[in-house]
Structures are given as C-alpha cells and as structure tokens.
Design a protein around this motif. Structure first.
Motif, PDB file in Angstrom:
ATOM      1  N   SER A   1       0.716  -0.772  -0.224  1.00 30.33           N
ATOM      2  CA  SER A   1       0.113   0.200  -0.248  1.00 30.33           C
ATOM      3  C   SER A   1       0.873   0.801  -0.262  1.00 30.33           C
ATOM      4  N   VAL A   2       2.510   1.071   0.915  1.00 31.45           N
ATOM      5  CA  VAL A   2       3.136   2.378   0.900  1.00 31.45           C
ATOM      6  C   VAL A   2       3.295   1.890  -0.594  1.00 31.45           C
ATOM      7  N   PHE A   3       4.889   1.382  -1.235  1.00 26.35           N
ATOM      8  CA  PHE A   3       4.884   1.351  -2.400  1.00 26.35           C
ATOM      9  C   PHE A   3       3.785   2.195  -3.404  1.00 26.35           C
ATOM     10  N   GLY A   4       2.445   1.463  -3.435  1.00 26.80           N
ATOM     11  CA  GLY A   4       2.198   1.756  -4.111  1.00 26.80           C
ATOM     12  C   GLY A   4       0.840   3.343  -4.332  1.00 26.80           C
ATOM     13  N   TRP A   5       0.970   3.894  -2.869  1.00 25.60           N
ATOM     14  CA  TRP A   5      -0.025   5.225  -2.815  1.00 25.60           C
ATOM     15  C   TRP A   5       0.854   6.292  -2.099  1.00 25.60           C
ATOM     16  N   LEU A   6       1.688   5.663  -1.400  1.00 27.15           N
ATOM     17  CA  LEU A   6       2.432   7.422  -0.639  1.00 27.15           C
ATOM     18  C   LEU A   6       2.853   8.123  -1.607  1.00 27.15           C
ATOM     19  N   PRO A   7       3.918   7.897  -2.535  1.00 24.04           N
ATOM     20  CA  PRO A   7       3.956   9.508  -3.620  1.00 24.04           C
ATOM     21  C   PRO A   7       2.318   9.814  -4.088  1.00 24.04           C
ATOM     22  N   THR A   8       1.474   9.287  -4.245  1.00 23.86           N
ATOM     23  CA  THR A   8       0.053   9.896  -4.506  1.00 23.86           C
ATOM     24  C   THR A   8      -0.658  10.481  -4.057  1.00 23.86           C
ATOM     25  N   ILE A   9      -0.290   9.409  -2.578  1.00 27.40           N
ATOM     26  CA  ILE A   9      -0.682  10.115  -1.167  1.00 27.40           C
ATOM     27  C   ILE A   9       0.106  11.949  -0.818  1.00 27.40           C
ATOM     28  N   LEU A  10       1.026  11.686  -0.780  1.00 24.46           N
ATOM     29  CA  LEU A  10       1.518  13.180  -0.187  1.00 24.46           C
ATOM     30  C   LEU A  10       1.548  14.266  -2.039  1.00 24.46           C
ATOM     31  N   ARG A  11       1.352  13.437  -2.685  1.00 23.44           N
ATOM     32  CA  ARG A  11       0.979  14.464  -3.554  1.00 23.44           C
ATOM     33  C   ARG A  11      -0.697  15.322  -3.515  1.00 23.44           C
ATOM     34  N   ASP A  12      -0.976  14.434  -3.014  1.00 26.89           N
ATOM     35  CA  ASP A  12      -2.962  14.963  -3.253  1.00 26.89           C
ATOM     36  C   ASP A  12      -2.759  16.114  -1.726  1.00 26.89           C
ATOM     37  N   ARG A  13      -1.543  15.797  -0.298  1.00 29.82           N
ATOM     38  CA  ARG A  13      -1.598  16.843   0.230  1.00 29.82           C
ATOM     39  C   ARG A  13      -1.394  18.006  -0.007  1.00 29.82           C
ATOM     40  N   GLY A  14      -0.265  17.594  -1.071  1.00 30.41           N
ATOM     41  CA  GLY A  14       0.191  19.186  -1.509  1.00 30.41           C
ATOM     42  C   GLY A  14       2.213  19.192  -1.708  1.00 30.41           C
TER      43      GLY A  14
ATOM     44  N   GLY B   1       1.185   9.393  10.330  1.00 33.65           N
ATOM     45  CA  GLY B   1       1.417  10.699  10.750  1.00 33.65           C
ATOM     46  C   GLY B   1       1.857  10.904   8.770  1.00 33.65           C
ATOM     47  N   CYS B   2       2.063  10.330   8.328  1.00 33.32           N
ATOM     48  CA  CYS B   2       1.997  11.054   6.420  1.00 33.32           C
ATOM     49  C   CYS B   2       0.452  11.271   6.047  1.00 33.32           C
ATOM     50  N   LEU B   3      -1.009  10.158   6.643  1.00 27.14           N
ATOM     51  CA  LEU B   3      -1.924  10.808   6.089  1.00 27.14           C
ATOM     52  C   LEU B   3      -2.140  11.941   6.479  1.00 27.14           C
ATOM     53  N   PHE B   4      -1.935  11.706   7.515  1.00 33.17           N
ATOM     54  CA  PHE B   4      -3.318  12.807   9.084  1.00 33.17           C
ATOM     55  C   PHE B   4      -2.306  13.620   9.480  1.00 33.17           C
ATOM     56  N   ALA B   5      -0.992  14.159   9.583  1.00 33.65           N
ATOM     57  CA  ALA B   5      -0.377  14.369  10.623  1.00 33.65           C
ATOM     58  C   ALA B   5       0.208  16.031   9.415  1.00 33.65           C
ATOM     59  N   PRO B   6       0.671  17.451  10.267  1.00 32.05           N
ATOM     60  CA  PRO B   6       0.575  18.305   9.263  1.00 32.05           C
ATOM     61  C   PRO B   6       1.828  18.169   8.064  1.00 32.05           C
ATOM     62  N   ILE B   7       1.430  18.635   7.239  1.00 36.03           N
ATOM     63  CA  ILE B   7       2.702  18.070   6.242  1.00 36.03           C
ATOM     64  C   ILE B   7       3.862  18.765   6.192  1.00 36.03           C
ATOM     65  N   SER B   8       4.225  19.489   7.211  1.00 41.03           N
ATOM     66  CA  SER B   8       5.338  19.369   7.303  1.00 41.03           C
ATOM     67  C   SER B   8       6.066  19.293   7.883  1.00 41.03           C
ATOM     68  N   THR B   9       5.920  18.265   8.381  1.00 41.88           N
ATOM     69  CA  THR B   9       6.128  17.021   9.021  1.00 41.88           C
ATOM     70  C   THR B   9       6.022  15.838   8.570  1.00 41.88           C
ATOM     71  N   VAL B  10       6.026  15.711   7.475  1.00 41.25           N
ATOM     72  CA  VAL B  10       5.994  14.507   6.443  1.00 41.25           C
ATOM     73  C   VAL B  10       6.750  13.490   6.394  1.00 41.25           C
ATOM     74  N   TRP B  11       8.082  14.273   7.105  1.00 42.24           N
ATOM     75  CA  TRP B  11      10.164  13.959   6.942  1.00 42.24           C
ATOM     76  C   TRP B  11       9.817  13.097   8.068  1.00 42.24           C
ATOM     77  N   VAL B  12       9.736  13.208   9.453  1.00 47.23           N
ATOM     78  CA  VAL B  12       9.469  12.670  11.044  1.00 47.23           C
ATOM     79  C   VAL B  12       8.632  10.877  10.475  1.00 47.23           C
ATOM     80  N   TRP B  13       7.693  11.545  10.112  1.00 49.05           N
ATOM     81  CA  TRP B  13       7.236  10.689   9.751  1.00 49.05           C
ATOM     82  C   TRP B  13       6.894   9.127   8.271  1.00 49.05           C
ATOM     83  N   ALA B  14       7.730   9.822   7.656  1.00 47.35           N
ATOM     84  CA  ALA B  14       8.489   8.968   6.552  1.00 47.35           C
ATOM     85  C   ALA B  14       9.850   7.669   7.113  1.00 47.35           C
TER      86      ALA B  14
END
Length: 410
Positions: free
Chosen positions: A239-252, A303-316
């Motif tokens: 699910s991560v391999f297939g969708w994480l980039p799409t999720i993060l693009r949707d989040r900005g 965290g990648c789904l719901f936390a502030p996008i500015s913190t995405v690297w922490v959750w990654a």
C-alpha cells in the motif's frame, strides 16, 4: 553431490544473491512515482490505478506455488535464473506495449497490466526460493544473511522510488513519452543480476521441496500464523509502495518530493532490516520485536496521512524504520520457525503464496476506498485495522516454536 562440496559460500555467491535481491522491488516501486503521469496519459481511474498497484502483489502470491515445482524439475539455481531473466525481458517491453491515444483505452493499457502481472510472478518465484537457499548455504548465519538480503531488497526499492520520476524528467526533453524509458531503465539491474547468477548454474544441489511435507504444513496453526503475518505486513508495505507518493501529492507535495519521501522511507529500512533480525534471533522469542516494529509502521503511516505536511519527513523516517523491521522479521520467521532447509523452503512457499495473495487486497482496497470517499480518512482506518491484525498474527508467529514440532516430525 553434497551441498558442502559445492562452491556456494564464497564472495561471488554472496554478491550474486544480493544482486538478485536488489531486483525484487524496482518493478513495483518504479510505477508509483510516475503513477500520476501514467493516469493522465492513459486515462486511468483511481480504481484502475489500484488494480495496477495490486496486480504485481497478487501475482507474487499466485506464482509462489510454482516455485516448488520448478525446484523439483530444474533445481533452485536454474529456477532463480529463469525468473530473473524473464523479469528483465518483461521490464524491457512493459512500457512499450502501451499505446497512448488509442480510442479503446482498455486495449491500449492491456500490455501494461499483463506485463506488470508477469513481473510480479517472476519476483514471487524468486522470493520463495531465496530463503531456502540462504537456509541451506548459510545455516549458521541466517539472521545476518536475512538482514543483508533485506538491505539489498530495500536499496533496489528505494532507488526505483527515488529516481524514476527524475529519470522521467530527464527523458522529457528527448522523447514524447518520457515515462516509458524511465520505467524500462530498471531492466538493467535485472540483466546484471542474471549475468552474476550464471556461475551458480554449474552445479546445483536442490533444496528439495517435498509436496507431502508442504501439504502437511497447511494443517499447522503456526505455519498459518507465519503466513498471515507475512501477508498482513506485506499489505501495508505494498500500500505504501503503490500509494504513498499519490497521498503526499494530494496533500501538497510536488511529484519529485513525494517520490523522494518514499525513497528515503525505504532507504531507512536498511538499518532496522539488519537490526531487527539480529535482536530478534537473540531473544527467547520474537514477539516483542514484532509489536515494536509494526507499531512504528502504523505510527508512520498515520503521520503521513493526517499529521501536518510540514512534518512529513519525521513520519517518513518512522515509517521506514518500522517497515524495515517488519519485513525482515517476516523473512527471519521463515528460517527460525523451520528446523532445516526443506521445511524452510516449504514454509516460504506457503507463507509467500498465501501471504502475498492476501497482501494484494491492501493496495486494491486503498484505491477503492479513495475512489469511493474521495479522501484518505477511510484509508487510514483500513491501514490501522491491517496493522492491528498483523500484531495479532505476529504474537502467534513470534513464539519460540517450530513448525516441524507442531507436525510431530522428529
């Protein structure tokens, strides 16, 4: 000829094994960074995108039962070589069987879907065979070899996730459909792996996969718990391999940054891919390690789904550390729960066959839920449920037992 008489424990064998492992994810992780470009060029709906990300995982599972038959007929080394060679051919032709602009989009895209499925099948066969080879040739270094194997696998996945979109941009000034050479690029490491594997064909001592013993494993609860853990953690991974980039693009995030986030997350799996088996193999059982790494995976995902996008690297980072541990522990359990190479090969075939078929539901359901809800909230609930079920299966699979004991074998 005895296994000990064959030159399989040298540096060349180790390098060949790691090069093969390097190719067990790029066919999958190279698609997600350019999925948006593919969807736009080929008019793929979110459901169709979900099918595309699901097919290789499904065929990982469907092809797994072929591995024991190939071993009995040709031996494991020849079976691995055939699978890697076919993977290289498939990756070469996959992008070019697509016909953009054709009035019948279902037919235009058929080549992409079929070749993606074939690539998944090649990876599934190879993934089943390698744990048995490791158990046979490195019986006293299983945890170390499993860690190295997982590191190589993660490096391949990370490289494909992080460089496919930049490759597409490089080719954008050269060809009209730059995603085609960007995807085809990944045939090169498969060709290299096949060439390095050739010396292994000079002498083969088969890891015999007895059909009767494999069938008896299906009556063993511990084997099922190992299989379910393999499948559930894989459902999260794919699910991560297939969708994480799409999720993060949707989040900005832009496409390159979203792909880089996936790449960094996968690259960080290297540390826990080595550390988790090393710790787990030195404990009385592996339940504590399993709970910790799956919990980290879930935390990073949410965290990648719901936390502030500015913190995405922490959750990654948290996600990568968790997933490196979960996958390496799933592989380690195949060896630790089996007393010998024969049982390990049979357990590997069962766990990966059942597990990856189950795992295919992960990316498919993500696509369906996103298509239905038009947001990622329901997806978060789904992934949390999968993670909790993985912990439950891991608590059973992590106990200090072996499947042969459960079967009453001597």
């Amino acid at each position: 000829m005895s296994t000990s008489a064959l030159p399989r424990r040298g540096v060349l064998t180790l390098v060949a094994l790691l090069l093969v492992a390097l190719n067990l994810r790029p066919a999958l992780t190279s698609v997600s960074p350019v999925l948006a470009s593919l969807a736009e060029a080929l008019s793929l709906s979110p459901t169709a995108q979900g099918v595309l990300t699901t097919l290789p995982v499904l065929f990982l599972g469907l092809a797994a039962p072929l591995a024991p038959r190939l071993v009995r007929r040709f031996g494991p080394e020849r079976a691995v070589f055939a699978a890697i060679a076919l993977l290289a051919v498939t990756l070469a032709v996959r992008p070019y069987l697509i016909i953009p602009g054709l009035d019948l989009p279902g037919i235009a895209n058929l080549g992409l879907f079929v070749t993606t499925a074939i690539a998944g099948g090649c990876i599934g066969v190879t993934g089943v065979l390698l744990p048995g080879i490791v158990k046979r040739d490195f019986p006293h270094r299983v945890s170390v070899m499993t860690g190295l194997y997982t590191v190589a696998l993660n490096l391949g996945a990370s490289a494909a996730a992080g460089t496919t979109e930049p490759l597409r941009q490089v080719f954008a000034g050269v060809v009209d459909t730059p995603w085609q050479p960007a995807l085809a690029f990944w045939l090169l490491p498969a060709v290299i792996a096949a060439l390095f594997w050739l010396p292994q064909l000079k002498g083969t001592a088969a890891v015999r996969v007895a059909a009767r013993h494999g069938a008896r494993l299906r009556d063993d609860p511990l084997a099922w718990q190992v299989s379910l853990f393999m499948g559930l953690q894989s459902a999260l991974a794919y699910s991560v391999f297939g969708w994480l980039p799409t999720i993060l693009r949707d989040r900005g995030l832009d496409a390159v940054t979203a792909g880089l986030a996936l790449s960094v997350s996968i690259l960080l799996q290297v540390s826990t891919a080595i550390l988790a088996p090393w710790i787990g193999s030195r404990m009385r059982d592996q339940r504590t390690v399993i709970v910790v790494v799956v919990s980290m995976t879930l935390t990073g995902l949410l965290g990648c789904l719901f936390a502030p996008i500015s913190t995405v690297w922490v959750w990654a980072v948290v996600l990568g550390l968790g997933q490196g541990g979960t996958f390496s522990m799933a592989l380690t359990l195949l060896a630790l729960r089996a007393p010998d190479a024969v049982t390990a090969a049979n357990l590997s075939a069962m766990a990966q066959g059942i597990g990856y078929t189950l795992a295919a539901l992960g990316p498919l359901l993500v696509g369906l839920l996103h298509d239905w809800s038009d947001d990622w909230n329901a997806v978060g609930v789904l992934l949390a449920a999968i993670a909790l079920c993985a912990i439950g299966a891991g608590l059973g699979a992590g106990r200090d037992r072996q499947v042969a004991s459960s079967l009453g074998d001597a």
